[in-house]
Motif scaffolding. Structure first.
Motif, short mmCIF file in Angstrom:
data_model
loop_
_atom_site.label_atom_id
_atom_site.label_comp_id
_atom_site.label_asym_id
_atom_site.label_seq_id
_atom_site.Cartn_x
_atom_site.Cartn_y
_atom_site.Cartn_z
N GLY A 81 -27.53 8.00 46.67
CA GLY A 81 -28.61 7.26 47.33
C GLY A 81 -28.16 6.81 48.71
O GLY A 81 -27.75 7.61 49.54
N GLN A 82 -28.21 5.50 48.94
CA GLN A 82 -27.79 4.92 50.22
C GLN A 82 -26.28 4.69 50.28
O GLN A 82 -25.76 4.20 51.28
N GLY A 83 -25.56 5.03 49.23
CA GLY A 83 -24.11 4.85 49.21
C GLY A 83 -23.40 5.81 50.15
O GLY A 83 -23.83 6.95 50.32
N ASP A 84 -22.34 5.34 50.77
CA ASP A 84 -21.54 6.16 51.67
C ASP A 84 -20.60 7.07 50.89
O ASP A 84 -20.24 6.76 49.75
N GLY A 85 -20.19 8.14 51.54
CA GLY A 85 -19.17 9.00 50.96
C GLY A 85 -17.85 8.27 50.86
O GLY A 85 -17.57 7.35 51.63
N THR A 120 -14.26 20.67 48.70
CA THR A 120 -13.89 19.27 48.84
C THR A 120 -15.02 18.56 49.58
O THR A 120 -15.35 18.96 50.70
N THR A 121 -15.61 17.51 48.96
CA THR A 121 -16.71 16.80 49.60
C THR A 121 -16.51 15.29 49.51
O THR A 121 -15.94 14.79 48.55
N ALA A 122 -17.00 14.59 50.53
CA ALA A 122 -17.05 13.12 50.55
C ALA A 122 -18.30 12.75 51.36
O ALA A 122 -18.21 12.25 52.48
N ASN A 123 -19.45 13.05 50.82
CA ASN A 123 -20.72 12.84 51.52
C ASN A 123 -21.35 11.51 51.15
O ASN A 123 -21.29 11.08 50.06
N GLY A 142 -9.31 23.90 43.43
CA GLY A 142 -10.49 23.66 42.61
C GLY A 142 -11.58 22.93 43.36
O GLY A 142 -11.89 23.27 44.50
N THR A 143 -12.12 21.89 42.73
CA THR A 143 -13.22 21.12 43.29
C THR A 143 -12.86 19.65 43.31
O THR A 143 -12.35 19.12 42.32
N ILE A 144 -13.11 18.99 44.44
CA ILE A 144 -12.89 17.56 44.58
C ILE A 144 -14.15 16.96 45.20
O ILE A 144 -14.63 17.43 46.23
N HIS A 145 -14.69 15.91 44.56
CA HIS A 145 -15.88 15.23 45.08
C HIS A 145 -15.63 13.72 45.12
O HIS A 145 -15.14 13.14 44.15
N ALA A 146 -16.01 13.09 46.24
CA ALA A 146 -16.00 11.63 46.38
C ALA A 146 -17.30 11.23 47.08
O ALA A 146 -17.31 10.62 48.14
N ASN A 153 -21.18 3.59 46.78
CA ASN A 153 -20.29 4.44 47.57
C ASN A 153 -19.43 5.32 46.67
O ASN A 153 -19.11 4.94 45.53
N GLY A 154 -19.01 6.47 47.20
CA GLY A 154 -18.04 7.32 46.51
C GLY A 154 -16.68 6.63 46.49
O GLY A 154 -16.41 5.73 47.28
N GLY A 155 -15.81 7.07 45.62
CA GLY A 155 -14.49 6.47 45.47
C GLY A 155 -13.44 7.13 46.35
O GLY A 155 -13.76 7.78 47.35
N GLN A 156 -12.20 6.98 45.97
CA GLN A 156 -11.07 7.49 46.75
C GLN A 156 -10.24 8.43 45.88
O GLN A 156 -9.97 8.13 44.71
#
Length: 108
Positions: A82-86, A105-108, A74-78, A59-62
């Motif tokens: 693969g099968q991990g959640d955003g 800004t993404t949390a996919n 700017g850019t923020i990604h979380a 999974n992505g973090g926080q």
């Protein structure tokens, strides 16, 4: 191994344009990033902050940006991999949260 990045300031502005340990203006941390300016401070992101997974099916973090005024320019990604959640991105402000026209800004 997972790393965390926490920066808490009182009565000061945080202007993130890069990280001293990288040459491409990024904070890259798989778990969580908290940028907090207490009292009258501002948090302004002009660079890249990511807690995206670096291993398959994780999974992505926080990411939390919290201040009197927050600017995400700017850019923020979380993002998960693969099968991990955003993960989660929280932009919290007492007065205003501003998003730049070209910010991402993404949390996919």
């Amino acid at each position: 191994m997972r790393f965390n990045f926490i920066l808490v300031c009182t009565l000061i502005n945080i202007l993130f344009t890069g990280c001293a340990q990288t040459s491409n203006e990024k904070i890259v941390v798989p778990n969580f990033v908290f940028l907090i300016a207490e009292d009258q401070g501002d948090v302004i992101n002009h660079g890249t902050i990511t807690t995206s997974a670096i291993e398959q099916d994780v999974n992505g973090g926080q990411i939390v940006l919290k201040a009197k005024r927050v600017a995400q320019l700017g850019t923020i990604h979380a993002d998960g991999l693969g099968q991990g959640d955003g993960g989660q991105v929280h932009l919290k402000a007492d007065k205003v949260v501003a998003l730049g026209e070209t910010s991402l800004t993404t949390a996919n």
